[in-house]
Design a protein around this motif. Structure first.
Motif, PDB file in Angstrom:
ATOM      1  N   TYR A 104       0.799  -1.223  -0.079  1.00  5.73           N
ATOM      2  CA  TYR A 104      -0.121  -0.158  -0.019  1.00  5.73           C
ATOM      3  C   TYR A 104       1.072   1.208  -0.042  1.00  5.73           C
ATOM      4  N   VAL A 105       1.885   1.224   0.758  1.00  2.54           N
ATOM      5  CA  VAL A 105       2.759   2.496   0.856  1.00  2.54           C
ATOM      6  C   VAL A 105       3.462   2.617  -0.593  1.00  2.54           C
ATOM      7  N   TYR A 148      -2.055  13.023   5.694  1.00  2.00           N
ATOM      8  CA  TYR A 148      -0.432  12.640   5.968  1.00  2.00           C
ATOM      9  C   TYR A 148      -0.189  11.616   4.775  1.00  2.00           C
ATOM     10  N   PRO A 149       1.202  11.509   4.508  1.00  2.00           N
ATOM     11  CA  PRO A 149       1.577  10.461   3.696  1.00  2.00           C
ATOM     12  C   PRO A 149       1.178   9.114   4.030  1.00  2.00           C
ATOM     13  N   SER A 150       1.154   8.249   3.072  1.00  2.00           N
ATOM     14  CA  SER A 150       0.556   6.895   3.451  1.00  2.00           C
ATOM     15  C   SER A 150       1.339   6.213   4.516  1.00  2.00           C
ATOM     16  N   PHE A 151       2.545   6.464   4.619  1.00  2.00           N
ATOM     17  CA  PHE A 151       3.190   5.399   5.518  1.00  2.00           C
ATOM     18  C   PHE A 151       2.854   5.698   7.007  1.00  2.00           C
ATOM     19  N   ILE A 152       2.624   7.020   7.140  1.00  2.00           N
ATOM     20  CA  ILE A 152       1.988   7.392   8.669  1.00  2.00           C
ATOM     21  C   ILE A 152       0.654   6.866   9.038  1.00  2.00           C
ATOM     22  N   THR A 197      10.302  -0.057   2.746  1.00  2.00           N
ATOM     23  CA  THR A 197       9.562   0.277   1.570  1.00  2.00           C
ATOM     24  C   THR A 197       9.471   1.871   1.724  1.00  2.00           C
ATOM     25  N   ALA A 198       9.100   2.532   3.114  1.00  2.00           N
ATOM     26  CA  ALA A 198       8.888   3.845   3.004  1.00  2.00           C
ATOM     27  C   ALA A 198       9.961   4.701   2.761  1.00  2.00           C
ATOM     28  N   LEU A 199      11.322   4.162   2.920  1.00  2.00           N
ATOM     29  CA  LEU A 199      12.708   4.690   2.355  1.00  2.00           C
ATOM     30  C   LEU A 199      12.989   4.753   1.092  1.00  2.00           C
ATOM     31  N   PHE A 200      12.605   3.301   0.458  1.00  2.43           N
ATOM     32  CA  PHE A 200      13.165   3.128  -0.912  1.00  2.43           C
ATOM     33  C   PHE A 200      12.245   2.927  -1.942  1.00  2.43           C
ATOM     34  N   GLY A 201      10.741   2.990  -1.424  1.00  2.27           N
ATOM     35  CA  GLY A 201       9.889   2.631  -2.563  1.00  2.27           C
ATOM     36  C   GLY A 201       9.554   1.367  -3.189  1.00  2.27           C
ATOM     37  N   MET A 202       8.967   0.934  -4.079  1.00  2.00           N
ATOM     38  CA  MET A 202       8.756  -0.357  -4.587  1.00  2.00           C
ATOM     39  C   MET A 202       9.884  -1.334  -4.893  1.00  2.00           C
TER      40      MET A 202
END
Lengths: 450, 373
Positions: free
Chosen positions: A289-290, A317-321, A404-409
């Motif tokens: 999801y993130v 807020y952003p998705s990871f939060i 994932t929040a740091l580096f994406g897919m």
């Protein structure tokens, strides 16, 4: 009538045990026959003592015949050294002195010997009763199910402060002797102040402090115990714990339920498929999801990407939060409903579920899709049959979300591979954790041997 | 043949299937690639067979141990150093090409450093794993990725967009003299067995490959090699592929899952092969690190009771990797890979086989001496 003196050993022991209210030291005498008993009242079964020791004493003709009678009793044991003798007496042994001879009888009162229902790993088919908190009952249950002379039971006195009995069970014909030796060494090296349950003991056997995944399996099911004994594994039971430890284990042991053996093939295959799907869902879905909302919505098909993005309108807020917040509340809910008394836990889940489900979306604090994902994740976490593994997965997925929040897919993918690496690099008593149990195990084992 | 050895060869092929090999092959499509294909396969299989059967004489020993036992130090050290650098370079090309693919297709606005950083933590953990556990890791990753690969290939072969006429045109170029460039690239493609230089430490019971396993290996490699070359041509046309940097990405992007949650196959494709690339890099750099640390060992570089040589080497690995990834262009990468395949690969093969033959002879004579004595 000359007063026979109390044996010196008795005086010595009772001075060491005193002051204890329940310590009993009684002389028995009738017509010039004398005997002395020393025991701790609260752990000795009074009736049995009366039936097997005290009454025969008054019925016997002489001291000699009483001594030989005592000697023939099945629960009579050899007298160990003083330190162990003290431990024995405080755990329900009765010391008997007839003239210069001493005898030690096991007449301990065990009140926790009822067989427990399977609470943690329930199944529809298969045995409904687990094992017992009393080690003798447990051993009895296992022996009753595994009637082979090659089943060996070794008992070890734990070297902690409570002196519990630890029993080591294995099938002599099937076990790998190197592995057995390793287990024994670990048990000998055991250096812990207090061991209370199988879970405790497991940590001390594993030696390592920081581990993410369990490297031994704890179970309460007798059928699982027998199944594993039959496959050449070691079972470690500890007195006072309703679970036993099974070692060594591989990852796939944690993903199997005993019920897999009791159903027809199609049903089993389907449930196994469900289980692994659940594993991947509860591990990957939050991170996906993130990645999909914050980094690569273009991966999804267009309609779906629009739906997801539309659902997030108004979320501040952003998705990871969002994911972290919802996961946090979900974990709180799980934890609360586990610890609460049964009467209250229903309320907690309902209230929590309602708040999480409806109010949070209406307040635009999360998207509706997030709620669906979180509940899917919560449900699929419970699909993993062994609790310890599902706990471990709950922790692990947080790391994956961070990555994932740091580096994406790409971070999700690479992080997942890192996870597999962690698993592959783990060993349970020398057995690689991610060993896939193929058919020709022998050849493979030969490769393993260095 | 042990299944783990199979995996080593297979992973090398699959990881390079997306990377540089298809472009180099396709660039030479009208100067003899087809015949080189036909030539390189048997040669590659023969070399694989020779390497494996030579290693069977040294059960449980890697190349460093074999050389230490049978050759003087002044021969062993440069050879090991050379091998380790070659392996490092091989791993680095995979890192760079996948970093480029990611920046081109998945996260264009991420800096190169961040992308490389994604790999650093995981691969560092991977290369310090024990050799045996890497083998188990490769098994699990293969099991997870092979279904996806099979899906993509099946979808590719049955796709209506695949134009067999282009494949036939490409196959018609069989009458050209084989080109050395395609040949050496393909040789690298099937050379996964060379990883035995370190991995042989865990094959204590390596047997000579049986005929059945060799046939199976040949069939699989033939299929993969042919797919690697012909499928992109079938999708992209014989002429038009000249300016395509990543033929396989283009090929997979030509496929579409009409009803799937993910519509473009290319993302499934990149995900799958990224997993294999991480695995392949782990394997290759593990070999490189082990070779290097068998030569370089600082005794006094210690912190508490840990020797810091390996961490230092790993830091060097990544520092160089970061620098080169930032500096190099895709063109420069192709050039250097060509140089590697053209010159260094044959040297590696000859030196490896030569060393093993010498060591085997030495071992045999030692054995005879022992018997006489």
């Amino acid at each position: 009538m000359p007063e026979t003196k109390v044996p010196p050993l008795f005086n010595e022991l009772s001075t060491q045990l005193e002051p204890t209210e329940d310590l009993i030291q009684t002389p028995l005498h009738i017509k010039g026959q004398h005997a002395f008993l020393l025991y701790v009242k609260s752990v000795v079964e009074g009736d049995k003592l009366q039936q097997t020791v005290i009454r025969p004493f008054f019925e016997m003709a002489s001291e000699e015949s009483f001594a030989s009678y005592i000697q023939s009793l099945p629960n009579q044991t050899k007298i160990p050294d003083k330190k162990e003798l003290l431990i024995n007496i405080s755990s329900g042994f009765v010391l008997i002195a007839i003239r210069e001879n001493h005898f030690l009888l096991d007449i301990s009162l065990v009140s926790n010997n009822e067989v427990q229902d399977t609470m943690v790993e329930p199944t529809v088919h298969g045995p409904q009763k687990g094992i017992s908190e009393d080690i003798d009952t447990t051993l009895n249950l296992i022996r009753q199910r595994y009637r082979k002379p090659s089943l060996k039971i070794e008992t070890i006195m734990a070297d902690d402060n409570t002196n519990r009995t630890i029993a080591l069970l294995y099938d002599d014909e099937r076990i790998d002797p190197d592995m057995l030796k390793q287990v024994k060494d670990r048990l000998d090296e055991l250096d812990a102040p207090l061991i209370q349950a199988a879970g405790d003991l497991q940590h001390f056997i594993n030696k390592r402090k920081f581990t993410l995944f369990p490297s031994t399996l704890i179970t309460e099911r007798p059928d699982r115990i027998v199944y594993n004994l039959n496959n050449g594994k070691v079972v470690i039971a500890i007195d006072g714990s309703p679970d036993v430890i099974i070692a060594p284990v591989i990852f796939f042991d944690f993903m199997s339920s005993m019920e897999d053996n009791y159903h027809v093939f199609s049903v089993t295959a389907f449930t196994i498929f469900l289980r692994y799907t659940g594993l991947f869902i509860c591990l990957l879905l939050p991170s996906l999801y993130v990645a999909m909302t914050s980094y690569n919505p273009d991966i999804l098909r267009l309609e779906l990407a629009l739906t997801v993005a539309g659902g997030r309108i108004g979320v501040p807020y952003p998705s990871f939060i969002e994911v972290f917040g919802m996961l946090f509340f979900m974990e709180l809910l799980t934890e609360a409903s586990m610890r609460l008394p049964k009467a209250v836990s229903g309320t907690a889940t309902t209230v929590g579920g309602l708040i999480l489900g409806t109010a949070a979306t209406e307040a635009a604090l999360t998207s509706t899709i997030m709620v669906i994902i979180i509940s899917a994740v919560a449900i699929s976490t419970f699909v993993i049959p062994i609790n310890e593994m599902s706990f471990a997965i709950r922790v692990i997925r947080l790391f994956l979300i961070v990555y994932t929040a740091l580096f994406g897919m790409v971070g999700l993918l690479v992080g997942f591979i890192g996870l597999v690496m962690l698993l592959a690099n783990k060993e349970s008593l020398g057995v690689p954790y991610l060993r896939i149990p193929w058919v020709n195990k022998n050849e493979e084992l030969r490769m393993d041997k260095r | 043949m042990s299944r783990f050895l199979f995996y080593l060869i297979l992973i090398n092929m699959l990881a390079n299937m997306v990377a540089l090999t298809p472009r180099i092959l396709i660039l030479g499509r009208d100067s003899g690639t087809v015949l080189s294909l036909i030539l390189a396969l048997p040669v590659g299989m023969a070399i694989t067979y020779i390497i494996i059967s030579l290693f069977t004489h040294f059960p449980g020993q890697g190349l460093p141990e074999i050389l230490r036992e049978h050759t003087p130090k002044w021969i062993a050290t440069p050879i090991l150093l050379f091998f380790s650098l070659c392996w490092y370079f091989a791993g680095l090309t995979i890192l760079i090409i996948y970093t480029f693919i990611i920046i081109r297709l998945i996260t264009p606005d991420m800096s190169i450093y961040t992308i490389v950083l994604t790999f650093i933590i995981v691969i560092t953990y991977g290369i310090v794993m024990t050799t045996r556990n890497i083998l188990y890791l490769s098994e699990v990753i293969l099991i997870m990725t092979v279904p996806f690969i099979a899906f993509i290939l099946i979808k590719g072969y049955f796709s209506p967009e695949l134009n067999w006429d282009y494949v036939r045109i490409a196959a018609m170029h069989i009458n050209q003299f084989p080109s050395y460039r395609s040949f050496s690239t393909l040789l690298y493609f099937v050379m996964g067995a060379a990883n035995l230089v370190i991995f042989n430490r865990y094959f204590t019971n390596l047997k000579k490959p049986t005929r059945k396993s060799m046939v199976l290996l040949t069939l699989i490699s033939t299929f993969i090699v042919l797919t690697t070359y012909f499928l992109p041509i079938g999708f992209g046309g014989f002429e038009a592929l000249d300016n395509v940097l990543y033929p396989w990405i283009l090929t997979s992007d030509s496929m579409r899952m009409k009803y799937g949650i993910i519509e473009r196959v290319v993302f499934v494709f990149i995900g799958t092969f990224l997993a294999l690339a991480v695995l392949s890099m782990t394997i290759i750099w593990h070999v490189s690190l082990q070779l290097l640390s068998s030569v370089i060992h600082f005794k006094h570089l210690k912190w508490r009771k840990y020797n810091l040589t390996t961490p230092l080497l790993i830091v060097c690995f990544w520092a160089i990797a970061l620098y080169i990834t930032k500096k190099i262009t895709i063109h420069g990468l192709y050039k250097s890979v060509r140089v590697f395949d053209d010159f260094f690969l044959p040297i590696i093969v000859f030196v490896l086989i030569g060393c093993l033959l010498l060591a085997k002879k030495g071992a045999a004579s030692k054995c005879r001496k022992l018997k006489k004595g």
